[in-house]
Design an enzyme around this catalytic site. Sequence first.
Site, PDB file in Angstrom:
ATOM      1  N   ASP A 143       2.788  -4.225  16.220  1.00 27.61           N
ATOM      2  CA  ASP A 143       3.769  -4.447  17.284  1.00 27.61           C
ATOM      3  C   ASP A 143       5.166  -3.951  16.958  1.00 27.61           C
ATOM      4  OD1 ASP A 143       4.295  -6.467  15.258  1.00 27.61           O
ATOM      5  OD2 ASP A 143       5.615  -7.390  16.745  1.00 27.61           O
ATOM      6  N   LYS A 190       0.932   2.184   3.828  1.00 25.88           N
ATOM      7  CA  LYS A 190       2.134   3.026   3.722  1.00 25.88           C
ATOM      8  C   LYS A 190       2.571   2.997   2.270  1.00 25.88           C
ATOM      9  CE  LYS A 190       4.694   2.061   7.927  1.00 25.88           C
ATOM     10  NZ  LYS A 190       5.957   1.469   8.410  1.00 25.88           N
ATOM     11  N   GLY A 200       4.020  -4.522   0.566  1.00 26.73           N
ATOM     12  CA  GLY A 200       2.996  -5.188  -0.235  1.00 26.73           C
ATOM     13  C   GLY A 200       3.273  -6.675  -0.432  1.00 26.73           C
ATOM     14  N   ASP A 209       2.599  -2.546   3.629  1.00 29.39           N
ATOM     15  CA  ASP A 209       3.850  -1.788   3.657  1.00 29.39           C
ATOM     16  C   ASP A 209       4.560  -2.012   2.319  1.00 29.39           C
ATOM     17  OD1 ASP A 209       5.904  -0.305   4.934  1.00 29.39           O
ATOM     18  OD2 ASP A 209       6.874  -2.128   5.626  1.00 29.39           O
TER      19      ASP A 209
HETATM   20  P1  IMP Z   1       4.520  -5.913   3.982  1.00 30.77           P
HETATM   21  O1  IMP Z   1       5.839  -5.206   3.895  1.00 30.77           O
HETATM   22  O2  IMP Z   1       3.452  -5.182   3.218  1.00 30.77           O
HETATM   23  O3  IMP Z   1       4.668  -7.333   3.556  1.00 30.77           O
HETATM   24  O4  IMP Z   1       4.071  -5.885   5.492  1.00 30.77           O
HETATM   25  C1  IMP Z   1       4.409  -6.964   6.299  1.00 30.77           C
HETATM   26  C2  IMP Z   1       4.059  -6.824   7.733  1.00 30.77           C
HETATM   27  O5  IMP Z   1       5.045  -5.987   8.321  1.00 30.77           O
HETATM   28  C3  IMP Z   1       2.742  -6.176   8.100  1.00 30.77           C
HETATM   29  O6  IMP Z   1       1.637  -7.024   8.029  1.00 30.77           O
HETATM   30  C4  IMP Z   1       3.054  -5.817   9.542  1.00 30.77           C
HETATM   31  O7  IMP Z   1       2.843  -6.925  10.374  1.00 30.77           O
HETATM   32  C5  IMP Z   1       4.518  -5.438   9.477  1.00 30.77           C
HETATM   33  N1  IMP Z   1       4.699  -3.974   9.444  1.00 30.77           N
HETATM   34  C6  IMP Z   1       4.920  -3.173   8.381  1.00 30.77           C
HETATM   35  N2  IMP Z   1       5.027  -1.888   8.744  1.00 30.77           N
HETATM   36  C7  IMP Z   1       4.863  -1.874  10.094  1.00 30.77           C
HETATM   37  C8  IMP Z   1       4.853  -0.817  11.090  1.00 30.77           C
HETATM   38  O8  IMP Z   1       5.012   0.395  10.836  1.00 30.77           O
HETATM   39  N3  IMP Z   1       4.647  -1.231  12.377  1.00 30.77           N
HETATM   40  C9  IMP Z   1       4.442  -2.536  12.727  1.00 30.77           C
HETATM   41  N4  IMP Z   1       4.450  -3.527  11.847  1.00 30.77           N
HETATM   42  C10 IMP Z   1       4.656  -3.207  10.535  1.00 30.77           C
END
Ligand code: IMP
Length: 179
Positions: A157, A129, A103, A101
């Site tokens: 989740d 995303k 990252g 998301d």
């Molecule tokens: P990051 O923002 O790339 O660090 O993503 C962190 C974590 O946020 C991911 O591994 C998911 O566990 C959670 N996450 C991000 N987007 C979503 C979503 O649309 N649904 C559910 N969990 C999400």
Amino acid sequence: MERIFGKPIIDQEEMQKRIRDLGRQIASDYEGRDLLLVGVLKGAFAFYADLARAIQLPLRVDFLVVTSEYKHKKSGKVEIISDLSQNITGQDVLLVEDIVDSGLTVSYLKKSLMAKRPRSLKICTLLDKPERRKVKVDVDYIGFSIPNKYVVGYGLDYKNKYRNLPYIAVLDVSEEGDE
Ligand code: IMP
Ligand code: MG
């Protein structure tokens, strides 16, 4: 109260087909090497189990548990609650995530795993995303790129629920009347 919005954006059939293709690609990329598949829990559990079985190689498995800080991750703080059970120095490691998301999680994990000096480290995520990216991160294998919507199912989740849905759906989150 939150509710599932509309039809699944990725159904079971599409999911299984894409995972079979990813498995084939990974098996051919790692042929003749010793692959260690590292799952990021809890979110990756469903994808991990299917992907591992789609990779026709005698691979080894391990897991990391990180805090799910979706709401508080502006800080960029990721915490490893439970670490790997083996030494990855000199190993070919493939990290398996549910979604990239902002990252931040993947870039933090990449840094901390690289410090252990694996032979190689690649990233495989079920979902991407790209619109939400805050830090640049190279992702080697992507199941599906999705729009900027909150999704659940297949490991992902909302408040630790919906992980068992066998497909990916958009969640309509309206906090009205919640708690
Ligand atoms: P990051 O923002 O790339 O660090 O993503 C962190 C974590 O946020 C991911 O591994 C998911 O566990 C959670 N996450 C991000 N987007 C979503 C979503 O649309 N649904 C559910 N969990 C999400
Ligand atoms: Mg995750």
